[in-house]
Design an enzyme around this catalytic site. Structure first.
Site, short mmCIF file in Angstrom:
data_model
loop_
_atom_site.label_atom_id
_atom_site.label_comp_id
_atom_site.label_asym_id
_atom_site.label_seq_id
_atom_site.Cartn_x
_atom_site.Cartn_y
_atom_site.Cartn_z
N ARG A 157 -2.92 -4.96 8.62
CA ARG A 157 -3.90 -3.99 9.12
C ARG A 157 -5.09 -4.72 9.76
O ARG A 157 -5.54 -4.35 10.85
CB ARG A 157 -4.40 -3.10 7.98
CG ARG A 157 -3.44 -2.02 7.55
CD ARG A 157 -3.99 -1.25 6.38
NE ARG A 157 -4.19 -2.10 5.21
CZ ARG A 157 -4.87 -1.73 4.14
NH1 ARG A 157 -5.45 -0.55 4.09
NH2 ARG A 157 -4.98 -2.55 3.10
N ASP A 182 -5.54 2.30 8.67
CA ASP A 182 -4.32 3.08 8.91
C ASP A 182 -4.74 4.53 9.05
O ASP A 182 -5.94 4.85 9.05
CB ASP A 182 -3.31 2.89 7.77
CG ASP A 182 -3.93 3.20 6.41
OD1 ASP A 182 -4.42 4.34 6.23
OD2 ASP A 182 -3.93 2.33 5.52
N TYR A 241 6.83 -8.61 8.52
CA TYR A 241 6.48 -7.20 8.62
C TYR A 241 6.83 -6.65 10.00
O TYR A 241 6.70 -7.36 11.01
CB TYR A 241 4.98 -7.00 8.41
CG TYR A 241 4.48 -7.32 7.03
CD1 TYR A 241 4.38 -6.34 6.05
CD2 TYR A 241 4.08 -8.61 6.69
CE1 TYR A 241 3.90 -6.63 4.78
CE2 TYR A 241 3.61 -8.92 5.43
CZ TYR A 241 3.52 -7.91 4.47
OH TYR A 241 3.06 -8.22 3.22
N ASP A 274 0.83 -1.20 0.00
CA ASP A 274 0.00 0.00 0.00
C ASP A 274 0.87 1.26 0.00
O ASP A 274 2.02 1.22 0.46
CB ASP A 274 -0.90 0.03 1.24
CG ASP A 274 -1.92 -1.10 1.23
OD1 ASP A 274 -2.36 -1.48 0.13
OD2 ASP A 274 -2.26 -1.59 2.32
#
Length: 322
Positions: free
Chosen positions: A187, A90, A76, A47
């Site tokens: 997320r 986010d 991550y 993203d």
């Protein structure tokens, strides 16, 4: 034999900064590489708000996108903030609902919190793609539909959380590192962590540190990206496709290679197979790299009923044997 990096499938481990889309980075390489590589593509979207490892394939490597993307685990580093929910998961969008996690968890020692979350999330994990994600529905990306006002909730699919470590917990922020199977949305994971602890949350920072053995430390930073009019060092920055994905290897004789490239299937018992110690790092055992007698890379084969069947062959390999 000497390797001509202009003639083999290559993968570039690129560090995508916060801001540009994955397509923006791919387009930069396409415009500035300076070689006639033909089509170019990436192995797994990041993203715009995220940064880190973005693998870009050229010279045929992009054709194996689904294999590299699906088979290699991804690591991550993320920083989440408890207390509020956003549409995007986010802070690219406004906080639309607020709710703190329960007080007992706000004050929980980091080690105890890590143990609790690991016990709940490690292993098999069922997750729906985030409504603002690159997952597709009816041929369109979910985030495209979300922007149009269509919030799609797809069915949950099985993923896997391979490792989870908390680096820092200073309420309301939680910094953690997680290693996941392909298709896992961090997320969404953090939103579910927040819900499990009785509240809401969204990600502040997301960095993809690794895809398999391709780490952010070794990635090509923006200052070293190709520039028009300047020769880009392929041997320095490019990794042959068969070194990116560690698979068991099959070496064919010239006669076997000629027939194999024409579609002939061979029982594994008739072939020379070289087992790779790191094969276990890949989540499948039913695909293998194919080489000729001189270890010239020919392509990829799938194992079916004890036989190998061609999946991908280099046109150079076909010209070599036919």
């Amino acid at each position: 034999m000497n390797t001509d990096y202009k003639e083999i499938p290559l993968v570039f481990n690129v560090y995508k900064p916060v801001g540009p889309t994955s397509f923006d980075v791919v387009f930069h390489f396409k415009k500035n590489l300076g070689y006639k590589f033909g089509k170019i593509g990436h192995f797994g979207t990041l993203d715009p708000f995220a940064e880190g490892v973005l693998l870009i394939g050229v010279q045929g490597a992009q054709k194996l996108n689904e294999y590299v993307h699906e088979l290699l685990p991804k690591r991550y580093r993320a920083v989440g903030v408890f207390g509020g929910k956003t549409k995007t998961g986010d802070f690219m969008s406004e906080v639309e609902e607020k709710k703190d996690i329960e007080l007992e968890f706000q004050n929980m020692p980091m080690k105890d919190l890590e143990e609790k979350l690991s016990k709940h999330f490690l292993g098999e994990y069922w997750q729906s793609p985030h409504s603002f994600s690159a997952s597709k529905f009816e041929g369109k990306r979910l985030y495209e539909l979300a922007v149009q006002g269509r919030m799609i909730q797809k069915e949950k699919v099985k993923r896997e959380i391979l490792d989870f470590k908390i680096l820092r917990f200073e309420y309301p922020e939680l910094e953690f590192v997680v290693t996941v199977s392909s298709g896992t949305y961090v997320r969404t994971l953090f939103e579910e962590i927040s819900q499990m602890l009785g509240g809401l949350g969204a990600l502040k920072i997301l960095e993809r540190e690794a895809i398999g053995d391709n780490t952010s430390i070794k990635a090509i930073k923006e200052k070293d990206w190709p520039k028009r009019g300047t020769e880009f060092d392929l041997e320095k920055w490019g990794t042959p496709l068969d070194q990116v994905l560690c698979l068991n290897k099959v070496r064919l004789t010239p006669e076997q290679a000629a027939r194999y490239l024409q579609g002939h299937r061979y029982p594994l018992t008739e072939l020379e197979i070289v087992m790779q110690p790191n094969q276990a790092d890949v989540s499948t055992l039913d695909i293998m790299w194919i080489y000729n007698t001189d270890w010239y890379f020919c392509g990829l084969a799938r194992v079916r009923d004890g036989e190998i069947q061609a999946v991908f062959n280099l046109k150079e390999a076909i010209a070599l044997f036919i």
